[in-house]
Motif scaffolding. Structure first.
Motif: not given
Length: 126
Positions: A1-26
């Motif tokens: 279900m989550k994928q369907i919501e992302q599909y409609f939220a992005t205008g029909g494009e699939l995307f792979k969320p990238e992991p957020e960078k931690k403070a140490g990496e920044l």
């Protein structure tokens, strides 16, 4: 279900969320950028110091002696101008003296040499 919501939220494009960078990496990325910038500034500073050293060498070898030579020439020119002024003054004085002598020669009353000559010497110009 989550994928369907992302599909409609992005205008029909699939995307792979990238992991957020931690403070140490920044912080590490910022530190890396700062180090690279500092290295570039050090290199630029080194080049500027070399250029400054080269300019100082050129100044010592060419510019300073040239300035001293120009000062000597200016002093010589000033002395020459003073001599020219004195020569002009003496020429004016000589010209005035010649004019006075010529005026005195034209007036027989003031010319003692002509007054001493006799009548015939004055008549015949001897």
């Amino acid at each position: 279900m989550k994928q369907i919501e992302q599909y409609f939220a992005t205008g029909g494009e699939l995307f792979k969320p990238e992991p957020e960078k931690k403070a140490g990496e920044l912080i590490a990325e910022e530190l890396k950028a700062i180090r690279e910038e500092m290295a570039a500034l050090r290199e630029e500073n080194k080049q500027m110091k070399e250029q400054l050293d080269n300019q100082e060498t050129i100044n010592k070898e060419f510019v300073i002696p040239g300035i001293q030579q120009i000062k000597g020439e200016v002093s010589s020119i000033r002395g020459s101008i003073e001599c020219d002024k004195e020569l002009d003054e003496s020429n004016r004085a000589a010209k005035e003296a010649k004019q006075l002598i010529a005026a005195a020669n034209e007036n027989p009353d003031t010319n003692l040499d002509k007054q001493k000559k006799g009548l015939f010497a004055r008549l015949f110009g001897k």
